[in-house]
Design a protein around this motif. Structure first.
Motif, PDB file in Angstrom:
ATOM      1  N   ASP A  53       0.831  -1.208   0.000  1.00  0.00           N
ATOM      2  CA  ASP A  53       0.000   0.000   0.000  1.00  0.00           C
ATOM      3  C   ASP A  53       0.863   1.256   0.000  1.00  0.00           C
ATOM      4  N   SER A  54       1.937   1.223   0.762  1.00  0.00           N
ATOM      5  CA  SER A  54       2.853   2.361   0.809  1.00  0.00           C
ATOM      6  C   SER A  54       3.502   2.607  -0.553  1.00  0.00           C
ATOM      7  N   CYS A  55       3.896   1.549  -1.217  1.00  0.00           N
ATOM      8  CA  CYS A  55       4.493   1.676  -2.552  1.00  0.00           C
ATOM      9  C   CYS A  55       3.484   2.237  -3.557  1.00  0.00           C
ATOM     10  N   ILE A  56       2.257   1.792  -3.458  1.00  0.00           N
ATOM     11  CA  ILE A  56       1.222   2.277  -4.376  1.00  0.00           C
ATOM     12  C   ILE A  56       0.964   3.760  -4.126  1.00  0.00           C
ATOM     13  N   ARG A  57       0.917   4.167  -2.855  1.00  0.00           N
ATOM     14  CA  ARG A  57       0.745   5.590  -2.543  1.00  0.00           C
ATOM     15  C   ARG A  57       1.909   6.416  -3.091  1.00  0.00           C
ATOM     16  N   ASP A  58       3.123   5.884  -2.973  1.00  0.00           N
ATOM     17  CA  ASP A  58       4.284   6.574  -3.527  1.00  0.00           C
ATOM     18  C   ASP A  58       4.162   6.725  -5.039  1.00  0.00           C
ATOM     19  N   MET A  59       3.680   5.665  -5.696  1.00  0.00           N
ATOM     20  CA  MET A  59       3.473   5.737  -7.146  1.00  0.00           C
ATOM     21  C   MET A  59       2.459   6.810  -7.507  1.00  0.00           C
ATOM     22  N   GLU A  60       1.367   6.879  -6.742  1.00  0.00           N
ATOM     23  CA  GLU A  60       0.348   7.888  -7.011  1.00  0.00           C
ATOM     24  C   GLU A  60       0.909   9.302  -6.822  1.00  0.00           C
ATOM     25  N   MET A  61       1.746   9.482  -5.793  1.00  0.00           N
ATOM     26  CA  MET A  61       2.357  10.796  -5.565  1.00  0.00           C
ATOM     27  C   MET A  61       3.311  11.165  -6.706  1.00  0.00           C
ATOM     28  N   LEU A  62       4.046  10.188  -7.210  1.00  0.00           N
ATOM     29  CA  LEU A  62       4.929  10.452  -8.342  1.00  0.00           C
ATOM     30  C   LEU A  62       4.127  10.823  -9.585  1.00  0.00           C
ATOM     31  N   GLU A  63       3.001  10.146  -9.792  1.00  0.00           N
ATOM     32  CA  GLU A  63       2.138  10.482 -10.934  1.00  0.00           C
ATOM     33  C   GLU A  63       1.604  11.907 -10.814  1.00  0.00           C
ATOM     34  N   LYS A  64       1.193  12.283  -9.607  1.00  0.00           N
ATOM     35  CA  LYS A  64       0.675  13.633  -9.395  1.00  0.00           C
ATOM     36  C   LYS A  64       1.758  14.692  -9.540  1.00  0.00           C
ATOM     37  N   SER A  65       2.991  14.334  -9.202  1.00  0.00           N
ATOM     38  CA  SER A  65       4.084  15.308  -9.289  1.00  0.00           C
ATOM     39  C   SER A  65       4.361  15.702 -10.735  1.00  0.00           C
ATOM     40  N   LYS A  66       4.020  14.833 -11.678  1.00  0.00           N
ATOM     41  CA  LYS A  66       4.212  15.177 -13.084  1.00  0.00           C
ATOM     42  C   LYS A  66       3.320  16.353 -13.476  1.00  0.00           C
ATOM     43  N   ILE A  67       2.141  16.398 -12.900  1.00  0.00           N
ATOM     44  CA  ILE A  67       1.165  17.420 -13.270  1.00  0.00           C
ATOM     45  C   ILE A  67       1.306  18.678 -12.425  1.00  0.00           C
ATOM     46  N   SER A  68       1.571  18.509 -11.141  1.00  0.00           N
ATOM     47  CA  SER A  68       1.516  19.653 -10.218  1.00  0.00           C
ATOM     48  C   SER A  68       2.540  20.742 -10.548  1.00  0.00           C
ATOM     49  N   GLY A  69       3.784  20.385 -10.783  1.00  0.00           N
ATOM     50  CA  GLY A  69       4.799  21.391 -11.094  1.00  0.00           C
ATOM     51  C   GLY A  69       4.498  22.124 -12.388  1.00  0.00           C
ATOM     52  N   ALA A  70       4.065  21.380 -13.391  1.00  0.00           N
ATOM     53  CA  ALA A  70       3.729  21.985 -14.680  1.00  0.00           C
ATOM     54  C   ALA A  70       2.525  22.915 -14.548  1.00  0.00           C
ATOM     55  N   ALA A  71       1.548  22.513 -13.753  1.00  0.00           N
ATOM     56  CA  ALA A  71       0.355  23.345 -13.573  1.00  0.00           C
ATOM     57  C   ALA A  71       0.690  24.638 -12.828  1.00  0.00           C
ATOM     58  N   ILE A  72       1.520  24.540 -11.807  1.00  0.00           N
ATOM     59  CA  ILE A  72       1.901  25.739 -11.052  1.00  0.00           C
ATOM     60  C   ILE A  72       2.623  26.734 -11.951  1.00  0.00           C
ATOM     61  N   ALA A  73       3.553  26.247 -12.764  1.00  0.00           N
ATOM     62  CA  ALA A  73       4.282  27.140 -13.670  1.00  0.00           C
ATOM     63  C   ALA A  73       3.347  27.776 -14.687  1.00  0.00           C
ATOM     64  N   ALA A  74       2.421  26.998 -15.234  1.00  0.00           N
ATOM     65  CA  ALA A  74       1.486  27.521 -16.233  1.00  0.00           C
ATOM     66  C   ALA A  74       0.534  28.547 -15.620  1.00  0.00           C
ATOM     67  N   PHE A  75       0.010  28.250 -14.435  1.00  0.00           N
ATOM     68  CA  PHE A  75      -0.891  29.201 -13.775  1.00  0.00           C
ATOM     69  C   PHE A  75      -0.168  30.490 -13.418  1.00  0.00           C
ATOM     70  N   SER A  76       1.046  30.370 -12.933  1.00  0.00           N
ATOM     71  CA  SER A  76       1.810  31.565 -12.564  1.00  0.00           C
ATOM     72  C   SER A  76       2.068  32.452 -13.776  1.00  0.00           C
ATOM     73  N   THR A  77       2.444  31.838 -14.890  1.00  0.00           N
ATOM     74  CA  THR A  77       2.672  32.598 -16.113  1.00  0.00           C
ATOM     75  C   THR A  77       1.379  33.266 -16.583  1.00  0.00           C
ATOM     76  N   GLY A  78       0.280  32.555 -16.489  1.00  0.00           N
ATOM     77  CA  GLY A  78      -1.020  33.131 -16.871  1.00  0.00           C
ATOM     78  C   GLY A  78      -1.418  34.296 -15.986  1.00  0.00           C
ATOM     79  N   ILE A  79      -1.126  34.212 -14.693  1.00  0.00           N
ATOM     80  CA  ILE A  79      -1.452  35.306 -13.768  1.00  0.00           C
ATOM     81  C   ILE A  79      -0.610  36.538 -14.077  1.00  0.00           C
ATOM     82  N   VAL A  80       0.659  36.320 -14.402  1.00  0.00           N
ATOM     83  CA  VAL A  80       1.523  37.456 -14.775  1.00  0.00           C
ATOM     84  C   VAL A  80       0.986  38.108 -16.049  1.00  0.00           C
ATOM     85  N   GLY A  81       0.568  37.293 -17.000  1.00  0.00           N
ATOM     86  CA  GLY A  81      -0.025  37.835 -18.225  1.00  0.00           C
ATOM     87  C   GLY A  81      -1.290  38.626 -17.931  1.00  0.00           C
ATOM     88  N   THR A  82      -2.091  38.136 -17.008  1.00  0.00           N
ATOM     89  CA  THR A  82      -3.318  38.843 -16.625  1.00  0.00           C
ATOM     90  C   THR A  82      -2.992  40.175 -15.945  1.00  0.00           C
TER      91      THR A  82
END
Length: 177
Positions: free
Chosen positions: A77-106
């Protein structure tokens, strides 16, 4: 009397477990939990949303090596949770950078609008250019960061898969003893 004794030896007491998992991890949980003595009884849609599913399992209460199987199950279960966190990390950093750039543009667009309202047309045009760039760039920024992070995280996810399979293999051998 003989039939009563016969039924007493065939009695099996079960323990039950319900877990709610994301839909894309449903088959991994179902495959893993069978190696710990659990039998999948069914799946149902929880009230939480369409992206998750509740899996219903049962197993014999008097299963051999229960303590060790439970320990291995926690490890999986711990390994599966780690896998899920790694999957989410692919999206979270990219989303933060994209949102920040969009806010600066706004923010640049807001400055452009205020400059236009103050009858400063050249400043308004000057501020509008980075505003539009700040609205276009996030798409490409998101894709680039997501792709970079995905290539970096893929070996770690594969390593977690291997670890899960090793744990399940150990558990399966305990069931066979």
């Amino acid at each position: 009397m003989n039939e009563m004794t016969k039924n007493a030896h065939n009695f099996v007491g079960y323990e039950y477990k319900d877990i709610t998992v994301s839909r894309n991890m449903e088959s991994l949980y179902a495959d893993c939990y069978t190696n710990f003595g659990w039998t999948l009884e069914g799946a149902s849609q929880p009230l939480q949303g369409f992206s998750s599913v509740t899996l219903k399992f049962k197993r014999d209460r008097k299963i051999r090596n229960k303590a060790e199987l439970t320990r291995l199950q926690r490890q999986a279960d711990s390994c599966i949770r780690d896998m899920e966190m790694l999957e989410k990390s692919k999206i979270s950093g990219a989303a933060i950078a994209a949102f920040s750039t969009g806010i600066v543009g706004t923010a640049f667009m807001a400055g452009s609008v205020f400059a236009y309202l103050a009858d400063m047309l050249p400043l308004s045009i000057l501020l509008a250019v980075p505003a539009f760039i700040g609205w276009i760039v996030p798409y490409f920024c998101y894709n680039a960061i997501h792709k970079k992070r995905a290539t970096k995280v893929a070996p770690l996810i594969d390593q977690k898969h291997d670890e899960i399979y090793e744990v399940c293999e150990k558990a399966n051998t305990l069931l066979g003893q």
